[in-house]
Motif scaffolding. Structure first.
Motif: not given
Length: 258
Positions: A133-136, A248-249, A254-255
């Motif tokens: 899914x999007x990383x936005x 959530x993890x 990814x961030x």
């Protein structure tokens, strides 16, 4: 003198009161697929019809699907209660101990197990886990909201409707060691795993196979919580927190690792 013989050891596995019927199992499988798919189809139609409003955020589709599946599950339970009044969907506030605290701990543990099972190659290599899914930020927030509320749909359908129905129509209990659950729990746990069959078409085999195994185990845990609390609240909490913890993890990693 009274002769006393030592008590027979308790068998590790015991099946009691079982009556096999094929048609309720087939009916449950059809109901499961119909409710899940109708919820997705309705959500998809609304999502594409209003696409300009949400600018392609996939999480909107997820939230719509959860809402429609939960609604369809509730409607099916109302029908079940009319046709099968003795069936108990456990749609009530816990009359005694809620088991919510235990459910929360179990849910977080589930999320960590799913994270390791689904993403161990990325975790060991410290590379960003693949996100479907999007990383936005707004879309990620929508996904997290969807994860924490997943149990409202899936527990209503799988435990409230399907287990509630099969406990009556396919009676019996199977005890394995200290775990004593209705046969319906095992049947629906198997269906719960098979409901994720599409993962074999989009995910690596190890990940799809892991999902089958832990979905079956989680299905049994949810019934254990439901029976002890006499309510769907605890399994809903465990289900939602498990999904929320894993996703959530993944978003956080990814961030951090991107």
């Amino acid at each position: 003198m009274t002769g006393l013989s030592p008590a027979s050891p308790r068998p590790f596995v015991a099946l009691t009161g079982f009556r096999f019927r094929l048609w309720p199992i087939l009916l449950a499988a059809v109901l499961m697929q119909a409710i899940l798919e109708l919820g997705r189809v309705t959500a998809r139609e609304i999502y594409f019809a209003g696409a300009p409003l949400w600018d392609g955020y996939i999480s909107v589709f997820l939230l719509l699907a959860i809402a429609f599946q939960a609604l369809l599950g509730l409607v099916a339970i109302l029908v079940m209660r009319r046709l099968l009044p003795v069936a108990d969907p456990h749609l009530r506030w816990p009359p005694g101990a809620s088991y919510v605290g235990i459910a929360a701990l179990i849910g977080i543990g589930m999320g960590l197990v799913m994270l390791a099972a689904d993403y161990w190659p990325a975790l060991t290599a410290q590379t960003p886990p693949n996100m479907s899914y999007s990383k936005a930020p707004l879309d990620s927030a929508g996904y997290l909201l969807g994860m924490i509320t997943t149990g409202l749909a899936e527990e209503t359908i799988f435990r409230g409707l399907l287990v509630g129905m099969l406990v009556v129509l396919v009676p019996g209990r199977l005890r394995i060691g200290a775990l004593d659950l209705p046969i319906a729990a095992y049947l629906v746990a198997l269906m719960f795993g098979l409901a994720h069959w599409k993962s074999f078409t989009v995910d690596p085999f190890y990940q799809a196979m892991a999902q089958q195994i832990y979905a079956f185990v989680w299905g049994l845990v949810y019934v254990w919580l439901m029976e002890r609390s006499r309510s769907l609240l605890a399994p809903i909490v465990a289900h939602g927190l498990g999904n929320f913890t894993e996703v959530g993890i993944v978003i956080a990693l990814n961030a951090i690792w991107s």
